[in-house]
Motif scaffolding. Structure first.
Motif, PDB file in Angstrom:
ATOM      1  N   UNK A 176       0.855  -1.205   0.000  1.00 42.07           N
ATOM      2  CA  UNK A 176       0.000   0.000   0.000  1.00 42.07           C
ATOM      3  C   UNK A 176       0.884   1.245   0.000  1.00 42.07           C
ATOM      4  N   UNK A 177       0.358   2.346  -0.545  1.00 44.05           N
ATOM      5  CA  UNK A 177       1.186   3.537  -0.744  1.00 44.05           C
ATOM      6  C   UNK A 177       1.951   3.950   0.527  1.00 44.05           C
ATOM      7  N   UNK A 178       1.245   3.987   1.655  1.00 43.62           N
ATOM      8  CA  UNK A 178       1.888   4.450   2.894  1.00 43.62           C
ATOM      9  C   UNK A 178       3.051   3.554   3.306  1.00 43.62           C
ATOM     10  N   UNK A 179       2.926   2.256   3.015  1.00 42.13           N
ATOM     11  CA  UNK A 179       3.890   1.292   3.570  1.00 42.13           C
ATOM     12  C   UNK A 179       4.974   0.864   2.587  1.00 42.13           C
ATOM     13  N   UNK A 180       4.884   1.307   1.345  1.00 37.10           N
ATOM     14  CA  UNK A 180       5.954   0.935   0.401  1.00 37.10           C
ATOM     15  C   UNK A 180       7.249   1.550   0.907  1.00 37.10           C
ATOM     16  N   UNK A 181       8.269   0.724   1.016  1.00 33.21           N
ATOM     17  CA  UNK A 181       9.501   1.177   1.642  1.00 33.21           C
ATOM     18  C   UNK A 181      10.353   1.988   0.672  1.00 33.21           C
ATOM     19  N   UNK A 182      10.487   1.487  -0.553  1.00 38.11           N
ATOM     20  CA  UNK A 182      11.438   2.156  -1.447  1.00 38.11           C
ATOM     21  C   UNK A 182      10.806   3.374  -2.105  1.00 38.11           C
ATOM     22  N   UNK A 183      11.615   4.388  -2.228  1.00 34.32           N
ATOM     23  CA  UNK A 183      11.163   5.630  -2.852  1.00 34.32           C
ATOM     24  C   UNK A 183      10.587   5.351  -4.236  1.00 34.32           C
ATOM     25  N   UNK A 184      11.265   4.491  -5.022  1.00 36.85           N
ATOM     26  CA  UNK A 184      10.871   4.285  -6.422  1.00 36.85           C
ATOM     27  C   UNK A 184       9.516   3.574  -6.522  1.00 36.85           C
ATOM     28  N   UNK A 185       9.332   2.535  -5.694  1.00 37.65           N
ATOM     29  CA  UNK A 185       8.044   1.825  -5.724  1.00 37.65           C
ATOM     30  C   UNK A 185       6.929   2.775  -5.294  1.00 37.65           C
ATOM     31  N   UNK A 186       7.215   3.591  -4.286  1.00 36.22           N
ATOM     32  CA  UNK A 186       6.185   4.507  -3.780  1.00 36.22           C
ATOM     33  C   UNK A 186       5.837   5.557  -4.828  1.00 36.22           C
ATOM     34  N   UNK A 187       6.851   5.998  -5.560  1.00 40.60           N
ATOM     35  CA  UNK A 187       6.594   7.043  -6.563  1.00 40.60           C
ATOM     36  C   UNK A 187       5.635   6.511  -7.632  1.00 40.60           C
ATOM     37  N   UNK A 234       8.262  16.750   0.991  1.00 37.75           N
ATOM     38  CA  UNK A 234       9.046  15.866   0.134  1.00 37.75           C
ATOM     39  C   UNK A 234       8.217  14.782  -0.515  1.00 37.75           C
ATOM     40  N   UNK A 235       8.908  13.813  -1.150  1.00 35.89           N
ATOM     41  CA  UNK A 235       8.218  12.834  -1.993  1.00 35.89           C
ATOM     42  C   UNK A 235       7.287  11.890  -1.229  1.00 35.89           C
ATOM     43  N   UNK A 236       7.443  11.766   0.085  1.00 37.12           N
ATOM     44  CA  UNK A 236       6.546  10.896   0.842  1.00 37.12           C
ATOM     45  C   UNK A 236       5.630  11.705   1.746  1.00 37.12           C
ATOM     46  N   UNK A 237       5.386  12.961   1.383  1.00 37.85           N
ATOM     47  CA  UNK A 237       4.477  13.763   2.214  1.00 37.85           C
ATOM     48  C   UNK A 237       3.052  13.261   1.987  1.00 37.85           C
ATOM     49  N   UNK A 238       2.105  13.842   2.707  1.00 37.85           N
ATOM     50  CA  UNK A 238       0.741  13.314   2.715  1.00 37.85           C
ATOM     51  C   UNK A 238       0.083  13.377   1.337  1.00 37.85           C
ATOM     52  N   UNK A 239      -0.412  12.227   0.922  1.00 37.24           N
ATOM     53  CA  UNK A 239      -1.103  12.150  -0.372  1.00 37.24           C
ATOM     54  C   UNK A 239      -2.490  12.783  -0.276  1.00 37.24           C
ATOM     55  N   UNK A 240      -3.047  12.811   0.933  1.00 37.76           N
ATOM     56  CA  UNK A 240      -4.431  13.277   1.098  1.00 37.76           C
ATOM     57  C   UNK A 240      -4.551  14.716   1.561  1.00 37.76           C
ATOM     58  N   UNK A 241      -3.469  15.494   1.419  1.00 39.69           N
ATOM     59  CA  UNK A 241      -3.468  16.854   1.985  1.00 39.69           C
ATOM     60  C   UNK A 241      -4.628  17.714   1.441  1.00 39.69           C
ATOM     61  N   UNK A 242      -4.936  17.606   0.159  1.00 42.20           N
ATOM     62  CA  UNK A 242      -6.007  18.442  -0.399  1.00 42.20           C
ATOM     63  C   UNK A 242      -7.373  18.052   0.159  1.00 42.20           C
TER      64      UNK A 242
END
Ligand code: HEM
Length: 508
Positions: free
Chosen positions: A120-131, A447-455
């Motif tokens: 899941x997005x929150x738990x993906x460890x690697x930057x690349x997979x999360x992106x 940064x790249x792992x900041x909150x996806x739901x901010x809006x």
């Protein structure tokens, strides 16, 4: 060669293995204390030797990690070694060095494995997979998409307001902690899956789902320390799990089943997505275009994403709303001033302004920012320093170290905000407030792992605050003093008295 009886031979093997294990532990302890790359950083010796020290403090002594960090910073200074390979920083400068747009650092797997949702997005460890996953989901959570779907949030706030008015008519004080949690739960489920579980309509906001999520929170803390617990949870047959857990937990299982059924249905018949009232997470997650030729997520990954979004997107916004409403009502003059501004912008109760209008109201905006600034603690989200190392708050940190800082060390720091403990929306009406928000309102991380739901979070907070303060005169229950003492179970879990208030409908 010695000719030993079989039982004696086995005993010798076990003895040797046990001695080997003890020797290995002793060597690890000595290494961690004196030779580890972080050995020069101060902290308790127990924490330097083993992560079990943290487990002992949290699970056995029942002390929340945020309290432990505070005590250790007081004793040891700005940088503390809180685990054999883990540092926490108190200097607010560290936040920007750890969480910023240039840092493509991985997350620390030990923190996120607790969710047992590693795809899941929150738990993906690697930057690349999360992106890759964020690129797929981002259009759904973009500002444009949220502005378009604001009626969905408004519908849910209307339901909440109707219930608050009904409770007032019955002479009841409303439990705002639960009320806002039900509201945000209904928003996230409508938004992500086009299904509402109508938590807000549960009697006195006692939604089984909300209570069940509460009960599952301590499991996250347990899971953090052992993959074994995670494995047990995953592999325990459903009927055993139901027997072992409280009746409330059935709601989580039921929610999981409902989401799984929806996923199965969509996988069987993708045309269901075209008939949904609005785009939902599966429109993006199952779009070959969005994945640019990469394989689509598996069935299990879809379920993990759905469950994690539910957790990430419900309690968080509800905590912001509860504490902000409390602070507005509890600070003399603020509620009246806010109501006057809302009345001017929204003279006819039947014609609520759109989100874009509310966002421009200066005093409401100041309250939103101040409310978010005083958001109670959240965990320190752990990142791994890349192999080349990094400089954090002016200190050289070796590659591979796990580093973190809770945003409260910025937002609640006296060096950043004058009178940091006071609720003072006025600070956001002064010159330079925009720059201050940009640099120091960091609860959604950066940064790249900041909150996806901010809006979505901002939309919920603006609409909910505008509606409750335009429609009601709110008074706290004098007989019950709200208590914001909390435990840190990844999200904040309030352990004390909830905010109870009477919400008297305004005439016009
Ligand atoms: C006031 C409300 C909220 C606060 C304070 C908040 C805060 C945060 C923070 C600090 C992170 C970074 C976590 C980390 O580093 O592991 C995060 C991540 C995330 N948040 Fe939020 N959040 C809020 C609301 C929401 C909402 C409404 C959603 C909607 C679904 C959401 C979805 C997510 C997701 C999916 C991530 C993972 C992003 C990633 O790891 O790439 N959040 N949030």
């Amino acid at each position: 060669m010695l000719d030993l009886p079989p039982s004696l031979g086995q005993l010798l093997i076990w003895q040797t293995a046990a001695m080997g294990f003890v020797a290995w532990c002793a060597w690890r302890a000595v290494y961690n204390l004196y030779f580890h790359p972080l050995s020069m950083f101060p902290g308790p010796r127990g924490a330097a030797v083993t992560r079990l020290w943290q487990a002992y403090m949290e699970l056995y002594k029942g002390i929340s990690l945020h309290e432990i960090r505070m005590q250790l910073h007081e004793k040891y200074g700005d940088v503390i070694r809180i685990g054999p390979n883990e540092l926490h920083f108190a200097n607010p400068k560290a936040f920007h060095d750890i969480y910023n747009a240039n840092n493509k650092w991985d997350k620390d797997h030990r923190m996120y494995r607790a969710f047992d949702a590693d795809t899941a997005s929150l738990c993906l460890i690697s930057y690349h997979a999360a992106k890759q996953r964020r690129d797929v989901l981002s259009p759904l959570f973009s500002r444009t998409a949220i502005v378009k779907l604001q009626d969905l949030v408004r519908t849910r706030i209307d339901v909440l307001c109707d219930v608050l008015a009904g409770q007032y008519d019955l002479g009841k004080y409303s439990d705002l902690n639960l009320g806002f949690r039900c509201f945000t739960m209904d928003v996230i489920t409508s938004f992500c899956y086009a299904r509402s579980f109508d938590a807000t309509l549960a009697p006195d906001f006692n939604s089984a789902l909300v209570h069940a999520l509460d009960e599952s929170l301590p499991m996250l803390t347990l899971n953090k320390y052992s993959q074994f617990f995670v494995w047990c949870m995953r592999n325990t047959p459903r009927w055993v799990a139901m027997r072992m857990s409280s009746p409330a937990m059935a709601a989580v299982f039921c929610m999981r089943d409902t989401l799984q059924e929806q996923i199965d249905g969509i996988l069987r018949d993708p045309s269901l997505l075209e008939n949904a009232q609005h785009p939902i997470i599966y429109n993006e997650l199952l779009s070959p275009d969005a994945h640019k030729g990469r394989p689509l997520p598996t069935n299990i990954s879809l379920l993990q994403e759905a469950m994690v979004l539910l957790g990430a997107g419900s309690d968080t916004s509800a905590i912001a709303l509860t504490t902000t409403v409390y602070n507005v009502v509890n600070t003399p003059g603020i509620q009246e001033r806010l109501h006057a501004e809302l009345l001017a912008a929204w003279p006819n109760l039947d014609e609520p302004p759109r989100y874009e209008v509310l966002e421009k109201l200066p005093f409401l905006t100041a309250i939103v920012k101040e409310g978010l600034r005083l958001f109670p603690g959240a965990p320190a989200f752990a990142r791994v320093v890349p192999p080349e190392g990094a400089i954090i708050a002016g200190i050289v940190i070796p590659g591979g170290a796990v580093v973190a800082q809770s945003f409260t060390y910025v937002q609640h720091a006296e060096s950043v905000f004058d009178g940091a403990n006071n609720f003072n929306p006025e600070r956001w009406l002064r010159e330079g407030a925009r720059a201050l928000a940009e640099s120091s309102l960091v609860l959604f991380a950066k940064g790249p792992r900041s909150c996806l739901g901010i809006n979505l979070a901002y939309c919920e907070v603006y609409l909910a605050l505008a509606h409750v303060f335009r429609r009601f005169e709110i008074r706290l229950d004098p007989a019950r003093q709200a208590d914001f003492t909390y435990k840190e179970h990844f999200v904040v879990y309030f352990t004390g008295e909830h905010v109870h208030a009477s919400c008297k409908p305004r005439e016009a």
